[in-house]
Design an enzyme around this catalytic site. Sequence first.
Site, mmCIF file in Angstrom:
data_model
loop_
_atom_site.group_PDB
_atom_site.id
_atom_site.type_symbol
_atom_site.label_atom_id
_atom_site.label_comp_id
_atom_site.label_asym_id
_atom_site.label_seq_id
_atom_site.Cartn_x
_atom_site.Cartn_y
_atom_site.Cartn_z
ATOM 1 N N SER A 31 0.961 -1.139 0.110
ATOM 2 C CA SER A 31 0.058 -0.106 -0.056
ATOM 3 C C SER A 31 0.843 1.132 -0.016
ATOM 4 C CB SER A 31 -1.006 -0.043 1.346
ATOM 5 O OG SER A 31 -0.157 -0.162 2.570
ATOM 6 N N ASN A 118 -1.786 -2.546 13.171
ATOM 7 C CA ASN A 118 -3.179 -2.341 13.310
ATOM 8 C C ASN A 118 -3.740 -1.151 13.933
ATOM 9 O OD1 ASN A 118 -2.969 -4.595 12.124
ATOM 10 N ND2 ASN A 118 -3.721 -5.982 13.581
ATOM 11 N N THR A 163 -41.559 25.540 -9.363
ATOM 12 C CA THR A 163 -42.040 24.268 -8.698
ATOM 13 C C THR A 163 -42.108 23.599 -10.086
ATOM 14 O OG1 THR A 163 -44.122 24.848 -8.791
ATOM 15 C CG2 THR A 163 -42.952 25.174 -6.375
ATOM 16 N N HIS A 164 -41.971 22.155 -10.055
ATOM 17 C CA HIS A 164 -41.949 21.391 -11.509
ATOM 18 C C HIS A 164 -41.404 21.865 -12.454
ATOM 19 C CE1 HIS A 164 -45.109 19.578 -8.760
ATOM 20 N NE2 HIS A 164 -45.507 20.588 -8.514
ATOM 21 N N SER A 285 -15.952 24.453 -27.841
ATOM 22 C CA SER A 285 -15.961 23.320 -28.636
ATOM 23 C C SER A 285 -15.010 23.034 -29.640
ATOM 24 C CB SER A 285 -17.483 23.093 -29.171
ATOM 25 O OG SER A 285 -17.377 22.191 -30.131
ATOM 26 N N LYS A 291 -19.822 27.831 -29.232
ATOM 27 C CA LYS A 291 -20.156 27.326 -28.017
ATOM 28 C C LYS A 291 -19.137 27.833 -26.751
ATOM 29 C CE LYS A 291 -22.329 23.749 -27.691
ATOM 30 N NZ LYS A 291 -23.614 23.425 -27.209
ATOM 31 N N ASN A 293 -19.283 26.404 -23.026
ATOM 32 C CA ASN A 293 -19.910 25.140 -22.162
ATOM 33 C C ASN A 293 -19.758 25.526 -20.704
ATOM 34 O OD1 ASN A 293 -20.766 23.917 -24.334
ATOM 35 N ND2 ASN A 293 -18.982 22.990 -25.054
ATOM 36 N N GLU A 298 -20.750 21.114 -14.862
ATOM 37 C CA GLU A 298 -21.188 19.781 -15.322
ATOM 38 C C GLU A 298 -20.156 18.918 -14.760
ATOM 39 O OE1 GLU A 298 -20.933 19.946 -19.837
ATOM 40 O OE2 GLU A 298 -22.746 21.220 -19.726
ATOM 41 N N TYR A 325 -8.986 -6.783 13.102
ATOM 42 C CA TYR A 325 -8.539 -6.266 11.945
ATOM 43 C C TYR A 325 -8.538 -7.190 10.770
ATOM 44 C CZ TYR A 325 -5.305 -4.468 8.475
ATOM 45 O OH TYR A 325 -4.727 -3.894 7.284
ATOM 46 N N GLN A 330 -7.188 -2.360 4.351
ATOM 47 C CA GLN A 330 -6.189 -1.327 3.601
ATOM 48 C C GLN A 330 -6.967 -0.640 2.371
ATOM 49 O OE1 GLN A 330 -2.088 -2.966 3.387
ATOM 50 N NE2 GLN A 330 -2.637 -3.085 1.190
ATOM 51 N N LYS A 333 -8.262 3.390 2.094
ATOM 52 C CA LYS A 333 -7.390 4.642 1.798
ATOM 53 C C LYS A 333 -7.800 5.232 0.561
ATOM 54 C CE LYS A 333 -4.498 2.955 5.169
ATOM 55 N NZ LYS A 333 -5.323 1.544 5.122
HETATM 56 N N1 ARG Z 1 -1.065 -1.277 5.305
HETATM 57 C C1 ARG Z 1 -2.021 -1.875 6.315
HETATM 58 C C2 ARG Z 1 -3.221 -1.156 6.125
HETATM 59 O O1 ARG Z 1 -3.290 -0.112 5.503
HETATM 60 C C3 ARG Z 1 -1.444 -1.595 7.617
HETATM 61 C C4 ARG Z 1 -1.913 -2.526 8.534
HETATM 62 C C5 ARG Z 1 -1.394 -3.924 8.297
HETATM 63 N N2 ARG Z 1 -1.565 -4.943 9.471
HETATM 64 C C6 ARG Z 1 -1.459 -6.251 9.234
HETATM 65 N N3 ARG Z 1 -1.780 -6.834 10.215
HETATM 66 N N4 ARG Z 1 -0.980 -6.554 8.118
HETATM 67 O O2 ARG Z 1 -4.356 -1.556 6.812
#
Ligand code: ARG
Length: 464
Positions: A31, A118, A163-164, A285, A291, A293, A298, A325, A330, A333
């Site tokens: 990650s 964790n 309205t509408h 455009s 145009k 836009n 949008e 956990y 992961q 994120k």
């Molecule tokens: N990169 C992991 C996450 O975003 C960190 C925690 C990892 N813990 C584990 N027991 N593998 O969640």
Amino acid sequence: MTEQQAPEGGKAWSGRFSEPVSDLVKRYTASVFFDRRMAAQDIRGSLAHAKMLAKQAIISADDLAAIQRGMEQIKGEIERGEFNWNLDDEDVHLNIEKRLTALVGDAGKRLHTGRSRNDQVATDIRLWLRDTLDTIDALLRAYIEALLNLAEKHAETPLPGFTHLQVAQPVTFGHHLLAYVEMMKRDRERVQDCRKRANRLPLGAAALAGTTFPIDREFVAKELGFDGVCENSLDAVSDRDFAIEFTSVASLIMVHISRFSEELILWMSPRVGFIDIADRFCTGSSIMPQKKNPDVPELARGKSGRVFGHLMGMLTLMKGQPLAYNKDNQEDKEPLFDTADTLIDTLRIFADMATGITVKPEAMAAALKQGYATATDLADYLVKKGLPFRDAHEAVALAVRAAEKKGCDLPDFTLAELQAFSSLIGEDVFAVLTVAGSLAARNHIGGTAPAQVKAAIARVRAQL
Ligand code: ARG
């Protein structure tokens, strides 16, 4: 390391493994390329944890000093873009810990005492989210201010209220904008409320069950500016409610932005022509030279779908997870980061765009002439002369039908023509049938009378 060494170049946890993971698995499980965005929060969390470990005599003062020195250096390397992020070290936590150990030796290896990734990752995201919520709150405030300024300029500018999607009654353009201000005020409350539940410390939960070391969680919470600690270790490491709440709050903000966008697009359409948006927010455009836009509204309307998608993703991510956990987490994120980036960019651009809106009062006034916008005012007039409301409604409906047939608006009738619908109608009716009269008459809190709009603007300004 004890008698049996981990394989050369192995991971922080590879001691029990007999073969290295494949490159594909390494890439699949890593990650670091997105969670390194939380590096500053990771370092802040680690420094608070280390300070607590030293205070509790779990590590020495020398170790703490070494950790602080190493982290200072790492922070500089990251800020200068010199830090060597390594896929082999999986995530932001292990990358930083490994570099720390390379810089300060055993002290770096002691940092993880009484802690797990964790509770570490849960802490990092909460710190990151807290900063992000503060940024969003400030941007909402700036956006509200921009809308207030525009509303103030147009506290008296009549706009057909719909309205509408049909002309209903006159409102002022300022009053219409203040409806969005109300939405954004609620959005700020939700942002601030989300912050409260996010602002609790998971550290101390360790992997899931807590730790055998004599830690001081309250101290760490205070160091990091948390309002308190997460009260259950299992919940501390597995809770992502705050992430769901955030994407939900963000989704609602995007709903409001998207509704406003829809109106801007409609108003800017040459068919309607109520407003113009400054060129810097529009594009042309490649084939049609005429145009201009409204791309920004949008795109914002489109990007709302992307944020709602993240909310769905987050809910689905959590629904099947047993305690505590799981690596699934992961996956929280990227949607979180993308939600924040999308929202922050959108709010920034909308606060700016609000200063680039030109209103065309003649077009609004012309549209008001076409929909019998003061018909309700005529009915109210008759009620005030003693007619029951349902009878007044009926009389005015007949007047509208006649006006339609004649191809005119209600105030275009002569007094004699109007009196054919009710003998209660007198010369004073014409003051009621004008747009200005209609607006001024709605003179109560929440009403569209220019005086009320100005008072509402002053109230919001005082609250800001
Ligand atoms: N990169 C992991 C996450 O975003 C960190 C925690 C990892 N813990 C584990 N027991 N593998 O969640």
